[in-house]
Design a protein around this motif. Sequence first.
Motif, PDB file in Angstrom:
ATOM      1  N   ASP A  55       0.813  -1.212   0.000  1.00 44.80           N
ATOM      2  CA  ASP A  55       0.000   0.000   0.000  1.00 44.80           C
ATOM      3  C   ASP A  55       0.847   1.263   0.000  1.00 44.80           C
ATOM      4  O   ASP A  55       0.528   2.227  -0.703  1.00 44.80           O
ATOM      5  CB  ASP A  55      -0.968  -0.010   1.188  1.00 44.80           C
ATOM      6  N   LYS A  86      -5.948 -11.710  -0.490  1.00 48.97           N
ATOM      7  CA  LYS A  86      -7.398 -11.688  -0.316  1.00 48.97           C
ATOM      8  C   LYS A  86      -8.013 -10.358  -0.747  1.00 48.97           C
ATOM      9  O   LYS A  86      -9.165 -10.323  -1.153  1.00 48.97           O
ATOM     10  CB  LYS A  86      -7.757 -11.981   1.144  1.00 48.97           C
ATOM     11  N   ASP A  87      -7.264  -9.293  -0.668  1.00 45.79           N
ATOM     12  CA  ASP A  87      -7.801  -7.981  -1.048  1.00 45.79           C
ATOM     13  C   ASP A  87      -7.312  -7.520  -2.424  1.00 45.79           C
ATOM     14  O   ASP A  87      -7.338  -6.335  -2.726  1.00 45.79           O
ATOM     15  CB  ASP A  87      -7.485  -6.942   0.019  1.00 45.79           C
ATOM     16  N   LEU A  89      -8.658  -7.768  -5.388  1.00 42.90           N
ATOM     17  CA  LEU A  89      -9.685  -7.096  -6.176  1.00 42.90           C
ATOM     18  C   LEU A  89      -9.894  -5.671  -5.673  1.00 42.90           C
ATOM     19  O   LEU A  89     -10.017  -4.736  -6.465  1.00 42.90           O
ATOM     20  CB  LEU A  89     -10.996  -7.882  -6.136  1.00 42.90           C
ATOM     21  N   THR A  90      -9.888  -5.486  -4.369  1.00 47.56           N
ATOM     22  CA  THR A  90     -10.007  -4.146  -3.791  1.00 47.56           C
ATOM     23  C   THR A  90      -8.836  -3.276  -4.226  1.00 47.56           C
ATOM     24  O   THR A  90      -9.009  -2.112  -4.583  1.00 47.56           O
ATOM     25  CB  THR A  90     -10.063  -4.226  -2.250  1.00 47.56           C
ATOM     26  N   HIS A  91      -7.641  -3.843  -4.225  1.00 44.37           N
ATOM     27  CA  HIS A  91      -6.450  -3.106  -4.656  1.00 44.37           C
ATOM     28  C   HIS A  91      -6.564  -2.710  -6.130  1.00 44.37           C
ATOM     29  O   HIS A  91      -6.277  -1.577  -6.498  1.00 44.37           O
ATOM     30  CB  HIS A  91      -5.198  -3.945  -4.404  1.00 44.37           C
ATOM     31  N   ARG A  93      -9.287  -2.252  -7.798  1.00 44.16           N
ATOM     32  CA  ARG A  93     -10.318  -1.198  -7.903  1.00 44.16           C
ATOM     33  C   ARG A  93      -9.780   0.158  -7.449  1.00 44.16           C
ATOM     34  O   ARG A  93     -10.157   1.193  -7.993  1.00 44.16           O
ATOM     35  CB  ARG A  93     -11.559  -1.600  -7.128  1.00 44.16           C
ATOM     36  N   GLU A  94      -8.894   0.157  -6.476  1.00 46.55           N
ATOM     37  CA  GLU A  94      -8.254   1.405  -6.042  1.00 46.55           C
ATOM     38  C   GLU A  94      -7.393   1.982  -7.180  1.00 46.55           C
ATOM     39  O   GLU A  94      -7.420   3.193  -7.441  1.00 46.55           O
ATOM     40  CB  GLU A  94      -7.399   1.130  -4.801  1.00 46.55           C
ATOM     41  N   GLU A  97      -9.753   3.353  -9.881  1.00 45.83           N
ATOM     42  CA  GLU A  97     -10.333   4.643  -9.474  1.00 45.83           C
ATOM     43  C   GLU A  97      -9.319   5.780  -9.646  1.00 45.83           C
ATOM     44  O   GLU A  97      -9.645   6.863 -10.123  1.00 45.83           O
ATOM     45  CB  GLU A  97     -10.802   4.571  -8.025  1.00 45.83           C
ATOM     46  N   CYS A 143      -9.551 -16.152  -7.700  1.00 46.01           N
ATOM     47  CA  CYS A 143      -9.310 -14.715  -7.626  1.00 46.01           C
ATOM     48  C   CYS A 143      -8.576 -14.239  -8.877  1.00 46.01           C
ATOM     49  O   CYS A 143      -8.914 -13.196  -9.448  1.00 46.01           O
ATOM     50  CB  CYS A 143      -8.519 -14.369  -6.363  1.00 46.01           C
ATOM     51  N   GLU A 150     -12.033  -8.626 -14.632  1.00 44.60           N
ATOM     52  CA  GLU A 150     -12.153  -7.211 -14.266  1.00 44.60           C
ATOM     53  C   GLU A 150     -11.168  -6.332 -15.034  1.00 44.60           C
ATOM     54  O   GLU A 150     -11.509  -5.239 -15.475  1.00 44.60           O
ATOM     55  CB  GLU A 150     -11.948  -7.035 -12.754  1.00 44.60           C
TER      56      GLU A 150
END
Length: 176
Positions: A55, A86-87, A89-91, A93-94, A97, A143, A150
């Motif tokens: 991050d 595990k995150d 997809l969230t990463h 999407r960040e 964005e 994943c 995506e």
Amino acid sequence: RHVSIKVSALAGQFKPQSFKYCYEKIAPRLIKILDLAQAKDVFVNVDAEHYHYRDTVWEVFAEVLRKRGLKQKKAGCGIVVQAYLKDALTHFREIKEFLETEEIQHFPIRLVKGAYWDEETIKAKAHSQASPQFLNKVETDLCFRHLVREILKTPQTPLCLASHNFSDHCYAEALR
């Protein structure tokens, strides 16, 4: 021509808990690398990092890109996303964005299953922490394929598929 760099290696001491410290140490070096690469028409890929670095590496990289004013241009660089986290997809999407906000039109994503699974699993267990990564291959594979879908749906993030699994490549090509 492509090069991959580990952003954390641009500082003698990388302190993921301190964005300011990392930015001050890394940004001037990273800007020089990106500027030289752009002048020489070399693509720069920001490589995968340990989970607890990821991050901060992304935040430093994003701020450098923001300050370079890459609106409407090809960034000349991209980043790795690790599907075993595990995150992931969230990463992604960040990242997506950020690209939309900054109007960056071309930012390849190199999708990998994961670089540090063994080490991160052992560290989490040794420190009695929940592991940030999937602990079995099936979840990672699912994943990975979800991320392929995506990424392919996002025009500004060309997919650079990194897998030893032939069926992953077939899956991506079929979706493409």
